[in-house]
Motif scaffolding. Structure first.
Motif, PDB file in Angstrom:
ATOM      1  N   SER A  62      81.697  14.411  35.122  1.00  0.00           N
ATOM      2  CA  SER A  62      80.370  14.424  35.731  1.00  0.00           C
ATOM      3  C   SER A  62      79.564  13.174  35.408  1.00  0.00           C
ATOM      4  CB  SER A  62      79.588  15.655  35.265  1.00  0.00           C
ATOM      5  OG  SER A  62      79.219  15.544  33.897  1.00  0.00           O
ATOM      6  N   GLY A  63      79.898  12.515  34.291  1.00  0.00           N
ATOM      7  CA  GLY A  63      79.142  11.350  33.863  1.00  0.00           C
ATOM      8  C   GLY A  63      77.886  11.690  33.092  1.00  0.00           C
ATOM      9  N   SER A  64      77.668  12.983  32.808  1.00  0.00           N
ATOM     10  CA  SER A  64      76.470  13.410  32.076  1.00  0.00           C
ATOM     11  C   SER A  64      76.873  14.234  30.855  1.00  0.00           C
ATOM     12  CB  SER A  64      75.561  14.246  32.975  1.00  0.00           C
ATOM     13  OG  SER A  64      74.527  14.870  32.216  1.00  0.00           O
ATOM     14  N   PRO A  65      76.456  13.826  29.647  1.00  0.00           N
ATOM     15  CA  PRO A  65      76.802  14.628  28.458  1.00  0.00           C
ATOM     16  C   PRO A  65      76.134  15.992  28.465  1.00  0.00           C
ATOM     17  CG  PRO A  65      75.251  12.884  27.897  1.00  0.00           C
ATOM     18  CD  PRO A  65      75.690  12.627  29.296  1.00  0.00           C
ATOM     19  N   TRP A  66      74.973  16.103  29.085  1.00  0.00           N
ATOM     20  CA  TRP A  66      74.272  17.390  29.094  1.00  0.00           C
ATOM     21  C   TRP A  66      74.956  18.397  30.009  1.00  0.00           C
ATOM     22  CZ3 TRP A  66      71.417  18.204  25.156  1.00  0.00           C
ATOM     23  CH2 TRP A  66      70.753  17.137  24.535  1.00  0.00           C
ATOM     24  N   ILE A  67      75.554  17.911  31.099  1.00  0.00           N
ATOM     25  CA  ILE A  67      76.381  18.812  31.913  1.00  0.00           C
ATOM     26  C   ILE A  67      77.588  19.262  31.097  1.00  0.00           C
ATOM     27  CG2 ILE A  67      77.891  18.932  33.930  1.00  0.00           C
ATOM     28  CD1 ILE A  67      75.904  17.203  35.428  1.00  0.00           C
ATOM     29  N   GLY A  68      78.139  18.353  30.300  1.00  0.00           N
ATOM     30  CA  GLY A  68      79.240  18.721  29.414  1.00  0.00           C
ATOM     31  C   GLY A  68      78.833  19.785  28.417  1.00  0.00           C
ATOM     32  N   VAL A  69      77.634  19.676  27.859  1.00  0.00           N
ATOM     33  CA  VAL A  69      77.130  20.693  26.925  1.00  0.00           C
ATOM     34  C   VAL A  69      77.051  22.048  27.614  1.00  0.00           C
ATOM     35  CG1 VAL A  69      75.101  21.437  25.624  1.00  0.00           C
ATOM     36  CG2 VAL A  69      75.867  19.062  25.477  1.00  0.00           C
ATOM     37  N   LEU A  70      76.526  22.067  28.827  1.00  0.00           N
ATOM     38  CA  LEU A  70      76.406  23.319  29.579  1.00  0.00           C
ATOM     39  C   LEU A  70      77.775  23.933  29.851  1.00  0.00           C
ATOM     40  CD1 LEU A  70      74.649  25.340  31.132  1.00  0.00           C
ATOM     41  CD2 LEU A  70      74.823  23.842  33.129  1.00  0.00           C
ATOM     42  N   ILE A  71      78.738  23.101  30.248  1.00  0.00           N
ATOM     43  CA  ILE A  71      80.094  23.608  30.518  1.00  0.00           C
ATOM     44  C   ILE A  71      80.740  24.112  29.231  1.00  0.00           C
ATOM     45  CG2 ILE A  71      82.413  22.915  31.250  1.00  0.00           C
ATOM     46  CD1 ILE A  71      81.088  21.029  33.256  1.00  0.00           C
ATOM     47  N   GLY A  72      80.509  23.428  28.122  1.00  0.00           N
ATOM     48  CA  GLY A  72      81.044  23.892  26.844  1.00  0.00           C
ATOM     49  C   GLY A  72      80.488  25.257  26.464  1.00  0.00           C
ATOM     50  N   ALA A  73      79.191  25.450  26.661  1.00  0.00           N
ATOM     51  CA  ALA A  73      78.582  26.751  26.362  1.00  0.00           C
ATOM     52  C   ALA A  73      79.149  27.837  27.267  1.00  0.00           C
ATOM     53  CB  ALA A  73      77.063  26.662  26.524  1.00  0.00           C
ATOM     54  N   MET A  74      79.375  27.513  28.534  1.00  0.00           N
ATOM     55  CA  MET A  74      79.937  28.497  29.475  1.00  0.00           C
ATOM     56  C   MET A  74      81.363  28.862  29.092  1.00  0.00           C
ATOM     57  SD  MET A  74      78.442  26.905  33.039  1.00  0.00           S
ATOM     58  CE  MET A  74      79.469  27.974  34.046  1.00  0.00           C
ATOM     59  N   ALA A  75      82.152  27.862  28.677  1.00  0.00           N
ATOM     60  CA  ALA A  75      83.532  28.141  28.264  1.00  0.00           C
ATOM     61  C   ALA A  75      83.550  29.049  27.039  1.00  0.00           C
ATOM     62  CB  ALA A  75      84.261  26.827  27.971  1.00  0.00           C
ATOM     63  N   GLY A  76      82.662  28.773  26.072  1.00  0.00           N
ATOM     64  CA  GLY A  76      82.584  29.627  24.897  1.00  0.00           C
ATOM     65  C   GLY A  76      82.169  31.042  25.247  1.00  0.00           C
ATOM     66  N   ALA A  77      81.239  31.180  26.194  1.00  0.00           N
ATOM     67  CA  ALA A  77      80.769  32.506  26.596  1.00  0.00           C
ATOM     68  C   ALA A  77      81.878  33.302  27.279  1.00  0.00           C
ATOM     69  CB  ALA A  77      79.564  32.363  27.526  1.00  0.00           C
ATOM     70  N   VAL A  78      82.670  32.632  28.118  1.00  0.00           N
ATOM     71  CA  VAL A  78      83.743  33.327  28.846  1.00  0.00           C
ATOM     72  C   VAL A  78      84.804  33.851  27.884  1.00  0.00           C
ATOM     73  CG1 VAL A  78      85.651  33.009  30.465  1.00  0.00           C
ATOM     74  CG2 VAL A  78      83.379  32.125  31.024  1.00  0.00           C
ATOM     75  N   LEU A  79      85.234  33.005  26.934  1.00  0.00           N
ATOM     76  CA  LEU A  79      86.266  33.446  25.987  1.00  0.00           C
ATOM     77  C   LEU A  79      85.733  34.553  25.081  1.00  0.00           C
ATOM     78  CD1 LEU A  79      89.180  32.943  25.151  1.00  0.00           C
ATOM     79  CD2 LEU A  79      88.352  31.306  23.453  1.00  0.00           C
ATOM     80  N   ALA A  80      84.478  34.430  24.641  1.00  0.00           N
ATOM     81  CA  ALA A  80      83.889  35.474  23.805  1.00  0.00           C
ATOM     82  C   ALA A  80      83.678  36.758  24.600  1.00  0.00           C
ATOM     83  CB  ALA A  80      82.568  34.985  23.224  1.00  0.00           C
TER      84      ALA A  80
END
Length: 306
Positions: A62-80
């Motif tokens: 995406s070129g944006s670290p903040w979009i990366g942060v959001l995707i990381g939080a979503m990935a953690g939420a899905v696995l949890a």
């Protein structure tokens, strides 16, 4: 050592605590929320690694670290969330499911993250807190992660929510007494699933901080067991979000001793100093987890035989 070396060592440990402690902070807050509801998630290591990979990939493409942060939080939420759903089934053990999810999360991250080992993704901005000093060592040490203030605010918000809000009180009720929760007409499984998923999202922020700030790259050894250490850290913090902040900084400082010693030219025993966080974890477990005794602050459902 000279006075300048002592200053550099102290600054290195403090700066390391502020950098290395951020993943510990978010993962411990996520586990604190999960355990407050009466559920244990030993799969946080898998959550941390998967979210670290997802955040790095999201920022890279995406070129944006903040979009990366959001995707990381979503990935953690899905696995949890998967952990929460499985544990709500009859006869399913929290610990065994957590270990399985840890293996699943790390396996997925290693498989999907192979194309991301070489590339560089945009990094989160650093907040300079060392402008008051003329020392370049102090200035470099006090370049803190932009997620750290968010983590501190989140810890205060969780502490306030557990004591002052309806949702927080329901989470605590489900963790202390499932029977009382059912008697009041609330779904124990629903509360625990929601708390586990939210805890995974918070832990996912810790994964994002690993690959988007320090060390700032993706590789298969990025976590070094921080997700598992965070479970002991929550016990050490006595299930208090505010104490998790201090405990995370303590563990972060312990992990920074080795690099700080090496930065001033002390290389003897470097690898031994790197074991300090793991030794500290063992000491905490030995001191706090006594047979037949319930740790202060432990949710009632965790200490009961289920």
């Amino acid at each position: 050592m000279t006075a300048d070396q002592w200053i550099a060592l102290f600054a290195g440990i403090v700066g390391g605590a502020l950098r290395v402690g951020v993943p510990f902070l978010f993962v411990s807050l996520g586990e604190c929320l999960t355990e407050k509801s009466g559920r244990i998630n030993l799969g946080l290591e898998g959550v941390l690694v998967l979210s670290a990979m997802a955040a790095f990939g999201g920022a890279y493409w995406s070129g944006s670290p903040w979009i990366g942060v959001l995707i990381g939080a979503m990935a953690g939420a899905v696995l949890a969330l998967l952990h929460g759903l499985l544990c709500s089934l009859q006869g399913v053990n929290d610990v065994a499911t957590g270990i399985a999810l840890m293996l699943l999360g790390t396996g997925l991250a290693f498989y999907l993250g192979k194309p991301l080992i070489q590339p560089q993704a945009p990094q989160l901005p650093a907040i300079p807190l060392g402008g008051w000093s003329d020392s370049t060592v102090v200035q470099a040490a006090l370049q803190i992660n932009a997620l750290l203030p968010i983590g501190i605010v989140l810890a205060v918000a969780l502490w306030w929510a557990f004591g002052r809000t309806r949702a927080g009180l329901l989470v605590r009720l489900a963790g202390d007494s499932a029977m009382a929760t059912k008697a009041l007409g609330y779904s124990v499984n629903g509360i625990r699933i929601a708390a586990t998923a939210a805890g995974g999202a918070i832990a996912g922020l810790g994964g994002a901080s690993l690959t988007l700030f320090y060390p700032g790259s993706w590789n298969e050894g990025i976590s070094s067991g921080q997700g598992l250490i965070a479970v002991a850290l929550v016990i050490f913090a006595r299930w208090s979000p505010l104490r998790c902040v201090g405990a995370a900084l303590l563990f972060g400082g312990a992990g920074a001793i080795g690099p700080a010693m090496q930065s001033i030219g002390v290389s003897y025993g470097y690898h031994l100093f790197n074991t300090v966080p793991y030794v500290l974890t063992l000491l905490i477990l030995v001191i706090t987890c006594k047979p037949g005794a319930v740790a202060t602050g432990s949710p009632g459902e965790l200490s009961s035989a289920r």
